[in-house]
Scaffold this motif. Structure first.
Motif, short mmCIF file in Angstrom:
data_model
loop_
_atom_site.label_atom_id
_atom_site.label_comp_id
_atom_site.label_asym_id
_atom_site.label_seq_id
_atom_site.Cartn_x
_atom_site.Cartn_y
_atom_site.Cartn_z
N CYS A 32 0.83 -1.25 0.02
CA CYS A 32 -0.01 0.06 0.02
C CYS A 32 0.87 1.18 0.07
O CYS A 32 2.24 1.18 0.34
CB CYS A 32 -0.97 0.15 1.10
SG CYS A 32 -0.11 0.23 2.83
N SER B 252 4.48 -0.92 3.39
CA SER B 252 4.46 0.40 2.57
C SER B 252 6.05 0.64 2.06
O SER B 252 6.64 1.34 2.75
CB SER B 252 4.06 1.54 3.58
OG SER B 252 2.96 1.40 4.18
N VAL C 282 -3.04 -2.23 -2.56
CA VAL C 282 -4.15 -1.75 -1.65
C VAL C 282 -3.66 -0.03 -1.83
O VAL C 282 -2.78 0.24 -1.14
CB VAL C 282 -4.13 -2.16 -0.28
CG1 VAL C 282 -5.43 -1.65 0.19
CG2 VAL C 282 -4.20 -3.77 -0.17
#
Length: 263
Positions: free
Chosen positions: A79, A143, A171
């Motif tokens: 993400c 991340s 995501v």
């Protein structure tokens, strides 16, 4: 403007500043209640309880289950990084606990986290080993930007994640802050990032599950990382950049954003 710091998410006109000072004591109580909901209540109850406390998580798209992918063990969710609560929002959307990997993290944020966290070292081989061990045990959220970005831009993705699984699940996450930003570069203030985000009157996170991206084939890990960055940028309407975590911290804090830790 891509990088900026400070806690206020509004223009501090006299009237707005007065409203903030009046609201501030209630904000602290709200944050404590919201933290307690995620930290104490069973997972099946946190969604409803958090919604009643004013926290909203909007979910779009359908997550891919581990049995549908080519990855042994858990799935690797990749993400963009908006706040320290990104992985918690993804966990809430999935309805189960996930592992989250992080670099610089305040001790308070670590203590109140409702999901297990793993500190990375920024040493490539050691971080690869730690993340592979986690991935063998269950779903992992990473991340690759390595730091948060408030504005509609994505920083350059570190390619390490693309070397850990046969496919990854992007995501796209976003957040809405109306009063306080939950991100900072100050080593002292950083431990309160999650608290400040939850002090907003109605903190909101959006989680958008996208189609898995294969990491095999002739593409290098750097090319895969760039592809995933573009996929997330397109989903969010953001602009991908080649700027890095080091660029952000050198501009805002005059350091490289690293935190010394005891071995």
């Amino acid at each position: 403007m891509i990088f900026h710091d400070g806690r206020l998410a509004f223009t501090p006109t006299p009237a707005a500043a007065l409203a903030m000072y009046i609201y501030f004591p209630f904000a602290i109580v709200l944050a404590i209640v919201r933290i307690a909901i995620y930290a104490i209540l069973p997972r099946r109850m946190t969604g409803v309880a958090a919604a009643l406390a004013g926290v909203r998580v909007r979910v779009t798209g359908a997550p891919t289950s581990a049995v549908d992918g080519a990855t042994a063990g858990g799935r690797l969710y990749v993400c963009n990084h908006r706040t320290l609560l990104d992985a918690i929002a993804i966990s809430s959307a999935l309805g189960k606990s996930v592992f989250a990997v992080t670099y610089s993290l305040g001790r308070l944020s670590e203590l109140i986290s409702p999901i297990p966290l793993l500190r990375l070292t920024r040493g490539r081989e050691e971080d690869r080993r730690r993340m592979a061990l986690l991935l063998a045990r269950g779903d992992v959220v990473v991340s690759p930007e390595g730091t948060t970005c408030r504005e509609p831009y994505l920083l350059r993705f570190s390619p390490l994640f693309a070397e850990l699984a046969d496919e990854v699940s992007p995501v796209a996450v976003d957040e809405r802050s109306t009063m306080f930003y939950g991100t900072s570069t100050s080593p002292i203030d950083k431990c309160f990032d999650s608290v400040y985000f939850l002090m907003n009157p109605r903190p909101e996170s959006s989680v958008h599950f996208l189609k898995p991206v294969p990491t095999g084939g002739q593409n290098s890990s750097i090319e895969v990382a760039n592809q995933v960055q573009r996929v997330l940028a397109d989903a969010l309407g953001f602009t991908p950049t080649a700027l890095t975590r080091k660029d952000k911290y050198m501009l805002l804090a005059g350091n490289e954003g690293t935190v010394a830790t005891k071995k």
